[in-house]
Design a protein around this motif. Structure first.
Motif, mmCIF file in Angstrom:
data_model
loop_
_atom_site.group_PDB
_atom_site.id
_atom_site.type_symbol
_atom_site.label_atom_id
_atom_site.label_comp_id
_atom_site.label_asym_id
_atom_site.label_seq_id
_atom_site.Cartn_x
_atom_site.Cartn_y
_atom_site.Cartn_z
ATOM 1 N N ARG A 1 0.835 -1.200 0.000
ATOM 2 C CA ARG A 1 0.000 0.000 0.000
ATOM 3 C C ARG A 1 0.877 1.261 0.000
ATOM 4 N NH1 ARG A 1 -2.538 -3.503 4.009
ATOM 5 N NH2 ARG A 1 -4.678 -4.037 3.407
ATOM 6 N N ASP A 2 0.308 2.320 -0.463
ATOM 7 C CA ASP A 2 0.955 3.630 -0.464
ATOM 8 C C ASP A 2 1.160 4.076 0.992
ATOM 9 O OD1 ASP A 2 1.667 6.297 -0.619
ATOM 10 O OD2 ASP A 2 0.205 6.787 -2.182
ATOM 11 N N THR A 3 2.407 4.163 1.435
ATOM 12 C CA THR A 3 2.690 4.475 2.840
ATOM 13 C C THR A 3 2.393 5.925 3.204
ATOM 14 O OG1 THR A 3 5.009 4.886 2.273
ATOM 15 C CG2 THR A 3 4.446 2.683 3.070
ATOM 16 N N SER A 4 2.124 6.773 2.212
ATOM 17 C CA SER A 4 1.811 8.176 2.508
ATOM 18 C C SER A 4 0.346 8.356 2.909
ATOM 19 C CB SER A 4 2.103 9.059 1.294
ATOM 20 O OG SER A 4 1.215 8.771 0.227
ATOM 21 N N GLN B 1 -5.535 5.870 -6.076
ATOM 22 C CA GLN B 1 -4.471 5.877 -5.076
ATOM 23 C C GLN B 1 -4.667 4.800 -4.007
ATOM 24 O OE1 GLN B 1 -4.154 10.228 -3.909
ATOM 25 N NE2 GLN B 1 -2.060 9.560 -3.525
ATOM 26 N N THR B 2 -5.911 4.452 -3.768
ATOM 27 C CA THR B 2 -6.197 3.472 -2.716
ATOM 28 C C THR B 2 -6.306 2.046 -3.256
ATOM 29 O OG1 THR B 2 -8.576 3.871 -2.940
ATOM 30 C CG2 THR B 2 -7.397 5.170 -1.287
ATOM 31 N N TRP C 1 -4.480 -1.101 -4.583
ATOM 32 C CA TRP C 1 -3.205 -1.819 -4.711
ATOM 33 C C TRP C 1 -3.421 -3.037 -5.606
ATOM 34 C CZ3 TRP C 1 -4.618 -6.474 -3.050
ATOM 35 C CH2 TRP C 1 -5.617 -6.559 -2.070
#
Length: 712
Positions: free
Chosen positions: A395-398, A411-412, A414
């Motif tokens: 997942r995007d760690t930001s 963006q959400t 994966w």
């Protein structure tokens, strides 16, 4: 001679029916002729405990034999496993079954298995076909035991569907769907289990030890079934699986063994979809409006009162994220989890069953098809190993991945999960042991060798210890050298640790001033005298069971409290003590009740003391019965101890809470209960000569005659 059109029509109809029947008969005969003769190639040996040792020429032969014995011992449970997989539970169980059918449909079982079935190897498909043939032959021979005729015949895809549904349940997808429907979003809870492995560096006999100890329901679909699988193609493993499983889930083969414990990896994401204000079933995704795929389903619900089926129309939906559920409030929520994209978990277990060394075992793990479960491993080459295993999305760690995610952005979304080599793991620590009791991977061995906690929070790994893990550390530090019996003593320990989050959170209970509460002063003094041991004669432990039951029910606490602690104010503790005092006086006439009298294990005519306590190493979770006793339902649902030398297992002992069979008419329905009550084990062997010599019954499936030469 005149022939009327009606007579001619009738004659032609009868001819067509006769031709159809004849064709069906010929097709059946042709299928019978072409059917693989698994039964003649399979020999089943039952030992004194009824444990089946299944011998076959090929792996599919053994799969056939496993299906056969599973039906002999657990046919109703096995059938319900596949009724769930085929969306037939509503016909069988009414409204409750229809809920399972809805889940089966909502997660797209049929379509996904059809799309991904050929990702299995041809070898494993043959294995599944052998298993399906065993189920079908048993159902055909014992037609009177079939719960629903529409269930059979089953095929290899049906077996895969059953795994898909079961693993979705085990990944807590059903809880997420329930949360959506009910308008709440609870966090998952880890179930309990124990696993330990010890290298020869700390054992007194120079052997390598493994302790397998899952904590599952003691009965039902997720209870354990013990079996030994042997083929001439290299399969030779003994251990346990769930009824309807095709391979051993945890146990030992001639070279290595492993245990599973449940972990709490964050593998399921929930998205709130932003729906179009005017256009029905359109949702926003980035800069587009996309149409939800509507998937209507007709749920057949059996109504017992009138004995007919009521079709109920429902709809589920599909989005770019995955399945979509509509809540009561009219909102749409999508789900995404790796097991939607990978169905080969049953083949991974099969490959683990056949691994002959650590390298081959790791290669099986690299299939990365198992949604969750840690693995604690040991082998004949003195390797010990732990991995916090599972399919964890990258997942995007930001971003913040807690709670419900926005479904209107890519963006959400994966599309891959971490490879096995990047998951927390440890191999052969110098201190000579690894363990897991559903605690953090950061404490999987001695402090000098523990795994650094450098993993993103969004992976969802457990961060706390449990009472069991804290107690294990207290105990292992007392054993610079460990014997096989010491390993068993640790596993069957019934004491809470001196300090843990749970014990610390209850400190205000132990500090209550009894002079302020005279009506409960006597039971409060009893609680304060508790030495944190759940021995058979412990009276304070018997007070704690109904008291915690009362508190957990009011506060809606779950099992995670035992690891994380809880907050209960003085007033509630006093209320709980009042309740408990009344409870004990009502059912026992005294507040001083030994735990052996309070906590019981029951099956059939047997009613025995049940050892253990919540979140001790000898775990026991019980519920109040009509007579006031607490009756166990989760706990040491299966236990196996193994010792390895360089040639393989030299000592195997195991224990089931009840017995091999769930059939009340079987002598093995509850024949292990006395051992369980006393925390004793039975001895197992993988030696063929010994197994045949001591056999209580030897036979082929499907009434194929058995001859002594078949054992050679």
């Amino acid at each position: 001679m005149k022939i009327s059109l009606r007579t001619l029509s009738l004659s032609l109809g009868l001819m067509l029916i006769a031709a159809s029947v004849s064709a069906e008969k010929n097709a059946k005969q042709e299928n019978e002729k072409n059917k693989t003769d698994y039964a003649s190639n399979v020999t089943i040996v039952r030992d004194e405990w009824g444990v089946p040792h299944i011998y076959g020429k090929t792996d599919p032969d053994v799969a056939y034999g496993l299906a056969w014995v599973s039906c002999e011992d657990n046919f109703p449970i096995v059938q319900e496993t596949f009724l769930s997989a085929k969306g037939l539970m509503g016909i069988h169980k009414g409204k409750d079954g229809a809920i399972i059918d809805f889940f089966h449909h909502a997660i797209g079982t049929e379509k996904l298995i059809d799309e991904k079935f050929l990702t299995y190897s041809p070898e494993f498909i043959e294995y599944l076909e052998g298993y399906a043939a065993g189920l079908n032959d048993y159902a055909e021979m014992f037609e009177e035991k079939v719960l629903l005729k529409k269930l059979f015949p089953l095929d290899a895809r049906d077996i895969s569907r059953a795994y898909f549904v079961s693993l979705a349940f085990n990944s807590n997808v059903h809880k997420k769907i329930q949360d959506i429907v009910e308008g709440k979003f609870d966090m998952n809870e880890a179930a309990g289990s124990n696993a330990m492995a010890y290298s020869s560096t700390i054992t007194d006999d120079g052997l390598t030890y493994l302790c397998i100890n899952p904590h599952q329901p003691m009965e039902g679909h997720f209870s354990w079934y013990e079996a030994h699988l042997v083929s001439e193609e290299g399969l030779d493993i003994i251990g346990a699986l769930f009824p309807g499983g095709t391979s051993i889930y945890l146990g030992t083969n001639r070279h290595l063994g492993w245990a599973h414990t449940s972990n709490n990896i964050n593998s399921v994401d929930v998205y709130r979809l932003e729906m179009h204000p005017k256009n029905k079933l359109m949702y926003q995704f980035d800069d587009e409006w996309l149409a939800l795929e509507e998937r209507p389903v007709k749920l057949n619900v059996k109504l017992k009162k009138w004995m007919f089926k009521l079709p109920v129309k429902k709809s589920t939906y599909w989005s770019v994220h995955g399945p979509v559920i509509k809540s009561k409030s009219g909102d749409f929520f999508a789900l995404r989890y790796p097991a939607l994209m990978e169905v080969r978990a049953p083949e991974q277990w099969y490959r683990m069953n056949k691994a002959t060394n650590f390298y081959e075992f790791k290669e099986a793990l690299k299939m990365n098809a198992m949604p969750k479960y840690t693995i604690t491993y040991a082998d004949k080459n003195d390797n010990i190993f732990f991995i916090d295993n599972g399919m964890v999305p990258v997942r995007d760690t930001s971003m913040d991945w807690c709670g419900v995610l926005p479904g209107n952005t890519s963006q959400t979304v994966w599309n891959e999960w971490y490879p096995v080599d990047l998951l927390p793991q440890i191999h052969n620590p110098e201190c000579g042991y690894v363990y897991n009791m559903n605690n953090t991977f950061a404490e999987a061995t001695c402090s000098d060798w523990n795994i650094p906690s450098v993993y993103p929070d969004n992976m969802g790994f457990i961060k706390h210890n449990t009472n069991r893990s804290e107690r294990f550390i207290e105990l292992i530090n007392q054993y610079p050298v460990l014997s096989f019996e010491d390993m068993k003593t640790i596993k069957f320990d019934k004491e809470l640790p001196q300090s843990s989050a749970f014990i610390s959170s209850m400190q205000n209970l132990f500090e209550l001033d009894e002079s302020l509460y005279p009506e409960v002063a006597d039971i409060l003094r009893l609680v304060k005298s508790w030495d944190k041991k759940a021995t058979a004669d412990s009276k304070p432990a018997s007070v704690m069971l109904p008291m915690l039951e009362y508190i957990f029910k009011i506060k809606k606490y779950g099992s995670s409290v035992f690891g994380e602690g809880m907050y209960v104010d003085d007033e509630m503790y006093v209320d709980a003590l009042r309740y408990t005092k009344d409870y004990l006086l009502k059912y026992f006439g005294t507040i001083e009740v030994p735990l052996a009298e309070m906590q019981r294990i029951r099956r059939g005519a047997l009613d025995l003391p049940m050892p253990g306590f919540p979140d001790v190493l000898a775990a026991a979770y019980s519920k109040p019965a009509k007579d006031g006793r607490f009756v166990g339902w989760i706990g040491d649902s299966y236990t196996m101890f193994v010792a390895y030398d360089k040639n393989g297992p030299v000592r195997i002992e195991s224990l089931h809470p009840y017995g091999t069979s769930s059939n009340p008419d079987s002598p093995h329905f509850n024949d292990q209960m006395s051992l369980y009550s006393k925390q004793q084990t039975k001895t197992l062997t993988m030696d063929k000569a010994t197994i045949f010599k001591n056999a209580k019954k030897i036979y082929h499936p499907n009434n194929v005659p058995y001859a002594e030469k078949d054992a050679l």
